[in-house]
Design a protein around this motif. Structure first.
Motif, PDB file in Angstrom:
ATOM      1  N   VAL A 115       0.871  -1.165   0.000  1.00  0.00           N
ATOM      2  CA  VAL A 115       0.000   0.000   0.000  1.00  0.00           C
ATOM      3  C   VAL A 115       0.913   1.221   0.000  1.00  0.00           C
ATOM      4  CG1 VAL A 115      -0.245  -0.100   2.544  1.00  0.00           C
ATOM      5  CG2 VAL A 115      -1.880   1.224   1.159  1.00  0.00           C
ATOM      6  N   TRP A 116       0.609   2.177  -0.872  1.00  0.00           N
ATOM      7  CA  TRP A 116       1.535   3.290  -1.118  1.00  0.00           C
ATOM      8  C   TRP A 116       0.733   4.575  -1.330  1.00  0.00           C
ATOM      9  CZ3 TRP A 116       3.157   5.662  -6.078  1.00  0.00           C
ATOM     10  CH2 TRP A 116       4.311   6.442  -5.960  1.00  0.00           C
ATOM     11  N   ILE A 117       0.049   4.979  -0.269  1.00  0.00           N
ATOM     12  CA  ILE A 117      -0.804   6.164  -0.343  1.00  0.00           C
ATOM     13  C   ILE A 117      -1.145   6.588   1.079  1.00  0.00           C
ATOM     14  CG2 ILE A 117      -3.053   4.972  -0.343  1.00  0.00           C
ATOM     15  CD1 ILE A 117      -3.903   6.863  -2.631  1.00  0.00           C
ATOM     16  N   SER A 118      -1.514   7.844   1.273  1.00  0.00           N
ATOM     17  CA  SER A 118      -1.904   8.334   2.594  1.00  0.00           C
ATOM     18  C   SER A 118      -3.421   8.291   2.755  1.00  0.00           C
ATOM     19  CB  SER A 118      -1.405   9.766   2.800  1.00  0.00           C
ATOM     20  OG  SER A 118       0.008   9.804   2.833  1.00  0.00           O
ATOM     21  N   GLY A 119      -3.852   7.999   3.983  1.00  0.00           N
ATOM     22  CA  GLY A 119      -5.271   8.001   4.290  1.00  0.00           C
ATOM     23  C   GLY A 119      -5.851   6.611   4.388  1.00  0.00           C
ATOM     24  N   ASP A 149       2.515   6.727   5.526  1.00  0.00           N
ATOM     25  CA  ASP A 149       1.368   6.748   6.446  1.00  0.00           C
ATOM     26  C   ASP A 149       1.212   5.412   7.176  1.00  0.00           C
ATOM     27  OD1 ASP A 149      -0.769   7.789   7.824  1.00  0.00           O
ATOM     28  OD2 ASP A 149      -2.182   7.691   6.138  1.00  0.00           O
ATOM     29  N   TRP A 150       2.312   4.912   7.700  1.00  0.00           N
ATOM     30  CA  TRP A 150       2.306   3.557   8.255  1.00  0.00           C
ATOM     31  C   TRP A 150       1.400   3.419   9.473  1.00  0.00           C
ATOM     32  CZ3 TRP A 150       3.780   2.433  13.201  1.00  0.00           C
ATOM     33  CH2 TRP A 150       4.591   3.345  13.883  1.00  0.00           C
ATOM     34  N   VAL A 154      -1.239   0.295   9.398  1.00  0.00           N
ATOM     35  CA  VAL A 154      -1.035  -0.817  10.338  1.00  0.00           C
ATOM     36  C   VAL A 154      -2.374  -1.296  10.893  1.00  0.00           C
ATOM     37  CG1 VAL A 154      -0.237  -1.330  12.685  1.00  0.00           C
ATOM     38  CG2 VAL A 154       1.363  -0.400  11.026  1.00  0.00           C
ATOM     39  N   LYS A 155      -3.235  -0.358  11.244  1.00  0.00           N
ATOM     40  CA  LYS A 155      -4.536  -0.714  11.820  1.00  0.00           C
ATOM     41  C   LYS A 155      -5.375  -1.522  10.823  1.00  0.00           C
ATOM     42  CE  LYS A 155      -4.515   3.522  14.590  1.00  0.00           C
ATOM     43  NZ  LYS A 155      -5.150   4.849  14.796  1.00  0.00           N
ATOM     44  N   THR A 156      -5.387  -1.073   9.575  1.00  0.00           N
ATOM     45  CA  THR A 156      -6.158  -1.781   8.552  1.00  0.00           C
ATOM     46  C   THR A 156      -5.603  -3.176   8.324  1.00  0.00           C
ATOM     47  OG1 THR A 156      -6.679   0.300   7.422  1.00  0.00           O
ATOM     48  CG2 THR A 156      -6.940  -1.739   6.151  1.00  0.00           C
ATOM     49  N   LEU A 157      -4.282  -3.270   8.202  1.00  0.00           N
ATOM     50  CA  LEU A 157      -3.661  -4.560   7.893  1.00  0.00           C
ATOM     51  C   LEU A 157      -3.811  -5.557   9.032  1.00  0.00           C
ATOM     52  CD1 LEU A 157      -0.435  -3.386   6.027  1.00  0.00           C
ATOM     53  CD2 LEU A 157      -2.517  -4.361   5.049  1.00  0.00           C
ATOM     54  N   TRP A 169       1.303  -9.321   7.106  1.00  0.00           N
ATOM     55  CA  TRP A 169       1.501  -7.910   6.786  1.00  0.00           C
ATOM     56  C   TRP A 169       2.929  -7.520   7.115  1.00  0.00           C
ATOM     57  CZ3 TRP A 169       2.711  -3.849  10.129  1.00  0.00           C
ATOM     58  CH2 TRP A 169       2.651  -4.136  11.507  1.00  0.00           C
ATOM     59  N   GLY A 170       3.383  -6.452   6.487  1.00  0.00           N
ATOM     60  CA  GLY A 170       4.766  -6.052   6.698  1.00  0.00           C
ATOM     61  C   GLY A 170       5.023  -4.587   6.397  1.00  0.00           C
TER      62      GLY A 170
END
Length: 306
Positions: A115-119, A149-150, A154-157, A169-170
């Motif tokens: 994932v490579w985006i903010s929000g 935006d790690w 993190v919460k989503t993953l 996840w990583g």
């Protein structure tokens, strides 16, 4: 007598006077690269995989796609499963999905993207798009690309892993200056995987990142193994040392990869390629002997002498 092996020469050898035989066609089919454990589950993962940055960004070019299908076949034939991509890599995710969906071994591969985006919602939409492009109902691994935006992702993953939408996840980065941040996140969040740069000349991760990953049970994936090709430029026209063959090293690519794999805390290395003969060469680094500490030192000394 010293013999020079480089990627151009192996291509010439593989042609075998125009009859098109694979360089490793004589290799027994039961010879597969070795595997290492993913600490969080105990699952075994082949130590050499495939990165797709630039190399798989070919869009709808059918000729290039045919070659990439052969790259995937050679990886799987030799025991590899790991394919690493990202929405940052142009059309790579879609190309991977299209090509693997046509292979009878497609569901046996280990699919990793990022994932490579903010929000939060933007991240969810981007990851859902990756599932669609790669044609996966369940992703093996999603990583937070370059720590963008790690804290949010993190919460989503973690939730997605709990829901079994993803298996692991990583987190990832590709420069030395990020290593301390990667360590802090490993300690605080316990990701399944961490991906970072490491090579025979770029060994900053040996200072403490490998140790931290081992301590907290985080598997490692290595990017930048050839330092964006600079290692091949350094060794162009240079001969391998006479003792290389004794260590099952038959090319400079294998020299560099076997050095990386000789670090016991390396889980998987993912060199990128769009050429089947390079894929064979890369995978062959996971066959035969792995350098011990004395051989590692010899490898370092010899490279410095060039």
């Amino acid at each position: 007598m010293k013999t020079m092996y480089n990627r151009r020469e192996t291509l010439k050898l593989s042609l075998l006077a125009g009859i098109g035989l694979s360089l490793y066609s004589f290799m027994p089919s039961d010879r597969k690269i070795f595997k290492r454990i993913i600490p969080s589950t105990g699952e075994e993962l082949p130590v050499v995989g495939l990165g797709t940055w630039q190399t798989f960004d070919v869009g709808n070019n059918e000729e290039q796609r045919k070659v990439l299908s052969q790259v995937l076949y050679e990886m799987y034939r030799m025991g590899g499963t790991v394919i690493d991509s990202s929405p940052m890599y142009g059309s790579s995710e879609k190309v991977v999905g299209d090509l693997t969906s046509k292979q009878d071994f497609g569901n046996k591969l280990f699919y990793a993207t990022k994932v490579w985006i903010s929000g939060e919602q933007a991240g969810i939409r981007q990851m859902d798009a990756s599932f669609q492009k790669m044609q996966r109902n369940k992703m093996d691994l999603i990583q937070i690309h370059n720590l963008v935006d790690w804290q949010t992702h993190v919460k989503t993953l973690k939730a997605w892993k709990e829901q079994q939408k993803i298996r692991y996840w990583g987190i990832t980065h590709y420069v030395d200056s990020s290593h301390s941040t990667l360590e802090k996140i490993i300690k605080a969040e316990r990701p399944d995987f961490v991906q970072f740069n490491y090579s025979i000349r770029s060994r900053h991760a040996e200072n403490s990142l490998f140790e931290t990953a081992e301590k907290y049970g985080t598997a490692t994936i290595i990017n930048q193994p050839y330092e964006s090709g600079s290692l091949f430029r350094l060794t162009r026209g240079k001969v391998l040392p006479e003792w290389a063959k004794e260590q099952d090293i038959n090319s400079w690519g294998q020299y560099f990869l076997k050095f990386i794999l000789s670090n016991k805390n390396v889980g998987c290395v993912i060199p990128g390629t769009s050429k089947p003969h390079h894929m064979i060469d890369n995978m062959s680094a996971g066959l035969g002997k792995i350098p011990d500490s004395n051989t590692r030192n010899k490898m370092l000394s010899y490279l410095k002498s060039l």
